[in-house]
Design a protein around this motif. Structure first.
Motif, PDB file in Angstrom:
ATOM      1  N   ILE A  88       0.854  -1.192   0.000  1.00 43.56           N
ATOM      2  CA  ILE A  88       0.000   0.000   0.000  1.00 43.56           C
ATOM      3  C   ILE A  88       0.888   1.240   0.000  1.00 43.56           C
ATOM      4  O   ILE A  88       1.774   1.390   0.845  1.00 43.56           O
ATOM      5  N   ILE A  89       0.663   2.111  -0.969  1.00 36.66           N
ATOM      6  CA  ILE A  89       1.503   3.310  -1.093  1.00 36.66           C
ATOM      7  C   ILE A  89       0.806   4.500  -0.438  1.00 36.66           C
ATOM      8  O   ILE A  89      -0.423   4.525  -0.306  1.00 36.66           O
ATOM      9  N   PRO A  90       1.550   5.509  -0.008  1.00 34.77           N
ATOM     10  CA  PRO A  90       0.927   6.711   0.580  1.00 34.77           C
ATOM     11  C   PRO A  90       0.101   7.467  -0.458  1.00 34.77           C
ATOM     12  O   PRO A  90       0.446   7.463  -1.648  1.00 34.77           O
ATOM     13  N   VAL A  91      -0.953   8.130  -0.015  1.00 35.59           N
ATOM     14  CA  VAL A  91      -1.791   8.870  -0.955  1.00 35.59           C
ATOM     15  C   VAL A  91      -1.011   9.995  -1.625  1.00 35.59           C
ATOM     16  O   VAL A  91      -1.339  10.396  -2.749  1.00 35.59           O
ATOM     17  N   ARG A  92       0.020  10.528  -0.978  1.00 33.26           N
ATOM     18  CA  ARG A  92       0.769  11.621  -1.602  1.00 33.26           C
ATOM     19  C   ARG A  92       1.482  11.150  -2.873  1.00 33.26           C
ATOM     20  O   ARG A  92       1.747  11.965  -3.763  1.00 33.26           O
ATOM     21  N   ASP A  93       1.774   9.851  -2.984  1.00 28.64           N
ATOM     22  CA  ASP A  93       2.378   9.343  -4.220  1.00 28.64           C
ATOM     23  C   ASP A  93       1.386   9.410  -5.370  1.00 28.64           C
ATOM     24  O   ASP A  93       1.778   9.589  -6.535  1.00 28.64           O
ATOM     25  N   TYR A  94       0.109   9.250  -5.058  1.00 27.77           N
ATOM     26  CA  TYR A  94      -0.953   9.345  -6.074  1.00 27.77           C
ATOM     27  C   TYR A  94      -1.269  10.805  -6.392  1.00 27.77           C
ATOM     28  O   TYR A  94      -1.376  11.192  -7.560  1.00 27.77           O
ATOM     29  N   LEU A  95      -1.373  11.622  -5.362  1.00 25.74           N
ATOM     30  CA  LEU A  95      -1.721  13.029  -5.553  1.00 25.74           C
ATOM     31  C   LEU A  95      -0.605  13.791  -6.262  1.00 25.74           C
ATOM     32  O   LEU A  95      -0.863  14.689  -7.074  1.00 25.74           O
ATOM     33  N   GLY A  96       0.632  13.429  -5.961  1.00 25.31           N
ATOM     34  CA  GLY A  96       1.772  14.206  -6.427  1.00 25.31           C
ATOM     35  C   GLY A  96       2.012  14.180  -7.924  1.00 25.31           C
ATOM     36  O   GLY A  96       2.753  15.020  -8.443  1.00 25.31           O
ATOM     37  N   VAL A  97       1.416  13.239  -8.639  1.00 27.47           N
ATOM     38  CA  VAL A  97       1.644  13.145 -10.087  1.00 27.47           C
ATOM     39  C   VAL A  97       0.498  13.758 -10.888  1.00 27.47           C
ATOM     40  O   VAL A  97       0.437  13.596 -12.105  1.00 27.47           O
ATOM     41  N   GLN A  98      -0.401  14.477 -10.196  1.00 26.28           N
ATOM     42  CA  GLN A  98      -1.543  15.092 -10.874  1.00 26.28           C
ATOM     43  C   GLN A  98      -1.545  16.612 -10.653  1.00 26.28           C
ATOM     44  O   GLN A  98      -1.446  17.086  -9.527  1.00 26.28           O
ATOM     45  N   GLY A  99      -1.720  17.338 -11.752  1.00 22.42           N
ATOM     46  CA  GLY A  99      -1.729  18.794 -11.652  1.00 22.42           C
ATOM     47  C   GLY A  99      -2.857  19.338 -10.800  1.00 22.42           C
ATOM     48  O   GLY A  99      -2.718  20.400 -10.174  1.00 22.42           O
ATOM     49  N   ARG A 100      -3.970  18.628 -10.716  1.00 22.17           N
ATOM     50  CA  ARG A 100      -5.119  19.135  -9.958  1.00 22.17           C
ATOM     51  C   ARG A 100      -4.841  19.170  -8.454  1.00 22.17           C
ATOM     52  O   ARG A 100      -5.580  19.813  -7.703  1.00 22.17           O
ATOM     53  N   PHE A 101      -3.811  18.452  -7.994  1.00 21.65           N
ATOM     54  CA  PHE A 101      -3.465  18.447  -6.573  1.00 21.65           C
ATOM     55  C   PHE A 101      -2.113  19.114  -6.293  1.00 21.65           C
ATOM     56  O   PHE A 101      -1.627  19.069  -5.159  1.00 21.65           O
ATOM     57  N   LYS A 102      -1.517  19.725  -7.296  1.00 25.32           N
ATOM     58  CA  LYS A 102      -0.177  20.290  -7.171  1.00 25.32           C
ATOM     59  C   LYS A 102      -0.084  21.281  -6.007  1.00 25.32           C
ATOM     60  O   LYS A 102       0.903  21.309  -5.265  1.00 25.32           O
ATOM     61  N   HIS A 103      -1.116  22.096  -5.821  1.00 25.91           N
ATOM     62  CA  HIS A 103      -1.116  23.145  -4.791  1.00 25.91           C
ATOM     63  C   HIS A 103      -1.131  22.580  -3.366  1.00 25.91           C
ATOM     64  O   HIS A 103      -0.783  23.274  -2.420  1.00 25.91           O
ATOM     65  N   LEU A 104      -1.563  21.316  -3.219  1.00 27.79           N
ATOM     66  CA  LEU A 104      -1.635  20.725  -1.876  1.00 27.79           C
ATOM     67  C   LEU A 104      -0.253  20.498  -1.275  1.00 27.79           C
ATOM     68  O   LEU A 104      -0.129  20.307  -0.059  1.00 27.79           O
ATOM     69  N   PHE A 105       0.788  20.532  -2.115  1.00 29.14           N
ATOM     70  CA  PHE A 105       2.135  20.274  -1.615  1.00 29.14           C
ATOM     71  C   PHE A 105       2.835  21.547  -1.131  1.00 29.14           C
ATOM     72  O   PHE A 105       3.994  21.508  -0.754  1.00 29.14           O
ATOM     73  N   LYS A 106       2.104  22.668  -1.146  1.00 25.19           N
ATOM     74  CA  LYS A 106       2.610  23.876  -0.507  1.00 25.19           C
ATOM     75  C   LYS A 106       2.458  23.719   1.009  1.00 25.19           C
ATOM     76  O   LYS A 106       1.499  23.091   1.479  1.00 25.19           O
ATOM     77  N   PRO A 107       3.384  24.270   1.787  1.00 31.85           N
ATOM     78  CA  PRO A 107       3.350  24.068   3.244  1.00 31.85           C
ATOM     79  C   PRO A 107       2.003  24.389   3.885  1.00 31.85           C
ATOM     80  O   PRO A 107       1.552  23.662   4.779  1.00 31.85           O
ATOM     81  N   GLU A 108       1.345  25.452   3.420  1.00 26.67           N
ATOM     82  CA  GLU A 108       0.081  25.855   4.035  1.00 26.67           C
ATOM     83  C   GLU A 108      -1.076  24.893   3.735  1.00 26.67           C
ATOM     84  O   GLU A 108      -2.134  24.965   4.382  1.00 26.67           O
ATOM     85  N   ASN A 109      -0.881  23.997   2.746  1.00 25.16           N
ATOM     86  CA  ASN A 109      -1.957  23.057   2.368  1.00 25.16           C
ATOM     87  C   ASN A 109      -1.648  21.605   2.719  1.00 25.16           C
ATOM     88  O   ASN A 109      -2.461  20.716   2.432  1.00 25.16           O
ATOM     89  N   GLU A 110      -0.490  21.362   3.327  1.00 27.68           N
ATOM     90  CA  GLU A 110      -0.098  19.977   3.633  1.00 27.68           C
ATOM     91  C   GLU A 110      -1.124  19.270   4.533  1.00 27.68           C
ATOM     92  O   GLU A 110      -1.272  18.051   4.479  1.00 27.68           O
ATOM     93  N   HIS A 111      -1.846  20.052   5.343  1.00 23.21           N
ATOM     94  CA  HIS A 111      -2.825  19.426   6.236  1.00 23.21           C
ATOM     95  C   HIS A 111      -3.959  18.746   5.457  1.00 23.21           C
ATOM     96  O   HIS A 111      -4.604  17.824   5.973  1.00 23.21           O
ATOM     97  N   ILE A 112      -4.205  19.192   4.232  1.00 21.10           N
ATOM     98  CA  ILE A 112      -5.252  18.547   3.417  1.00 21.10           C
ATOM     99  C   ILE A 112      -4.789  17.153   2.983  1.00 21.10           C
ATOM    100  O   ILE A 112      -5.580  16.205   2.967  1.00 21.10           O
ATOM    101  N   ILE A 113      -3.518  17.026   2.643  1.00 22.90           N
ATOM    102  CA  ILE A 113      -2.992  15.698   2.293  1.00 22.90           C
ATOM    103  C   ILE A 113      -3.108  14.764   3.501  1.00 22.90           C
ATOM    104  O   ILE A 113      -3.498  13.595   3.371  1.00 22.90           O
ATOM    105  N   GLU A 114      -2.782  15.301   4.670  1.00 23.32           N
ATOM    106  CA  GLU A 114      -2.900  14.478   5.887  1.00 23.32           C
ATOM    107  C   GLU A 114      -4.351  14.070   6.129  1.00 23.32           C
ATOM    108  O   GLU A 114      -4.634  12.936   6.534  1.00 23.32           O
ATOM    109  N   GLN A 115      -5.285  14.995   5.860  1.00 22.45           N
ATOM    110  CA  GLN A 115      -6.711  14.674   6.041  1.00 22.45           C
ATOM    111  C   GLN A 115      -7.154  13.590   5.054  1.00 22.45           C
ATOM    112  O   GLN A 115      -7.900  12.665   5.416  1.00 22.45           O
ATOM    113  N   ILE A 116      -6.705  13.713   3.813  1.00 25.93           N
ATOM    114  CA  ILE A 116      -7.070  12.709   2.804  1.00 25.93           C
ATOM    115  C   ILE A 116      -6.533  11.337   3.212  1.00 25.93           C
ATOM    116  O   ILE A 116      -7.227  10.321   3.093  1.00 25.93           O
ATOM    117  N   GLN A 117      -5.289  11.302   3.711  1.00 28.49           N
ATOM    118  CA  GLN A 117      -4.707  10.024   4.157  1.00 28.49           C
ATOM    119  C   GLN A 117      -5.524   9.430   5.307  1.00 28.49           C
ATOM    120  O   GLN A 117      -5.783   8.214   5.337  1.00 28.49           O
TER     121      GLN A 117
END
Length: 314
Positions: free
Chosen positions: A267-296
């Motif tokens: 099982i891979i982390p969700v950030r590996d899936y999100l990170g290769v898509q432009g629609r989620f690119k902004h989530l990797f900014k420090p102020e949005n990292e909490h959304i990735i944690e919420q999705i996980q």
């Protein structure tokens, strides 16, 4: 009559009922799903198709990509068109005016036509118990009309109506759990599929088509245009979706018997899936990292719930 597709050689030799000459985007998974459905049937099949990417890309007058009976109808009522044909079949058979093989009745719709605009009509068809299968092309966005958010769009996704920027991280609502809703109708069979796991998909489509009553298939369909990834990476994108458990593969029988049909070895982390898509690119900014944690957290919670339901048989 439906059939098992045991290997890709058999699949490639099946009579092509959906022609390659269409206007779907390069890398669009819709065509893979359609071919899987049509190649699962050797006999008669009738298709109802709501307005969406499929309709505008496969039926540009005077041409058609369909080598089967195909009805195009409004955004909301692909389900009712097929339900009407199914009711007519029953009436003609009862009156002795039709003696032939029973066709398979299938409705196709995108996530906008299914999760949102057409849901009322689909729900009505399931409540009335029409004998048909509804297949949703779930690309998680209104891809045909400008990339607006739908009820299927995931949390944090940037779309044309939920754009990410200085004051927004994208869509603030979570994806609707449509499979649970359709199971709650008491459907004899509902399932999630992804075309990269084509054997699992063929088995579920065959089960849905062979089961009497209204059945539902939610098919993940990676959208190279709105998800913003290279069009030659469609299968790899869906591998990441199922291996991160963002899109788990399972089925529910008779409204409550849940079975997981694919368990990733790693099982891979969700950030590996999100990170290769432009629609989620902004989530990797420090102020949005909490959304990735919420999705996980949401993915982990859903996976735990699915396993508990399977173990408990409820």
């Amino acid at each position: 009559m439906t059939k098992d597709v045991k290997n890709l050689k058999q699949f490639s030799k099946s009579a092509e009922k959906f022609e390659g000459a269409n206007l779907l985007c390069p890398g669009c998974a819709h065509g893979m799903i359609i071919r899987e459905v049509l190649n699962s049937v050797d006999g008669h099949i009738l298709i109802g198709n709501s307005t969406g990417c499929i309709e505008v890309s496969t039926a540009v007058y005077p041409y058609t990509s369909w080598d089967v009976p195909w009805i195009h109808i409004g955004f909301e009522n692909g389900s009712t068109a097929v339900a009407g044909a199914e009711a007519m079949y029953k009436a003609l058979k009862r009156k002795g005016k039709y003696q032939g093989e029973k066709p398979r009745f299938v409705a196709f719709g995108g996530d906008g036509a299914t999760y949102d605009i057409g849901f009322q009509w689909i729900s009505g068809c399931f409540e009335r118990g029409h004998d048909f299968t509804y297949v949703c092309f779930d690309n998680e966005v209104y891809a045909n009309t400008g990339g607006q958010r739908s009820g299927s769009t995931p949390l944090g996704s940037s779309t044309s109506t939920t754009p990410a920027g200085r004051v927004s991280y994208g869509k603030k609502e979570k994806k609707k759990d449509l499979l649970a809703i359709m199971a709650a109708h008491g459907s004899p069979y509902v399932a999630q599929v992804a075309p990269n796991k084509w054997k699992d998909m063929n088995k579920k489509i065959k089960t849905a088509l062979d089961t009497e009553g209204p059945t539902f298939i939610n098919a993940l369909s990676a959208c190279t245009t709105e998800w913003r990834f290279d069009c030659n990476n469609t299968v790899e994108m869906m591998d990441l979706a199922v291996d991160s458990l963002v899109f788990p593969l399972y089925e529910i029988v008779n409204g409550h018997e849940l079975r997981i049909t694919y368990r990733p070895k790693n099982i891979i982390p969700v950030r590996d899936y999100l990170g290769v898509q432009g629609r989620f690119k902004h989530l990797f900014k420090p102020e949005n990292e909490h959304i990735i944690e919420q999705i996980q957290k949401d993915v982990d919670k859903k996976w735990e719930m699915l396993q508990k339901r399977e173990e408990a048989g409820v």
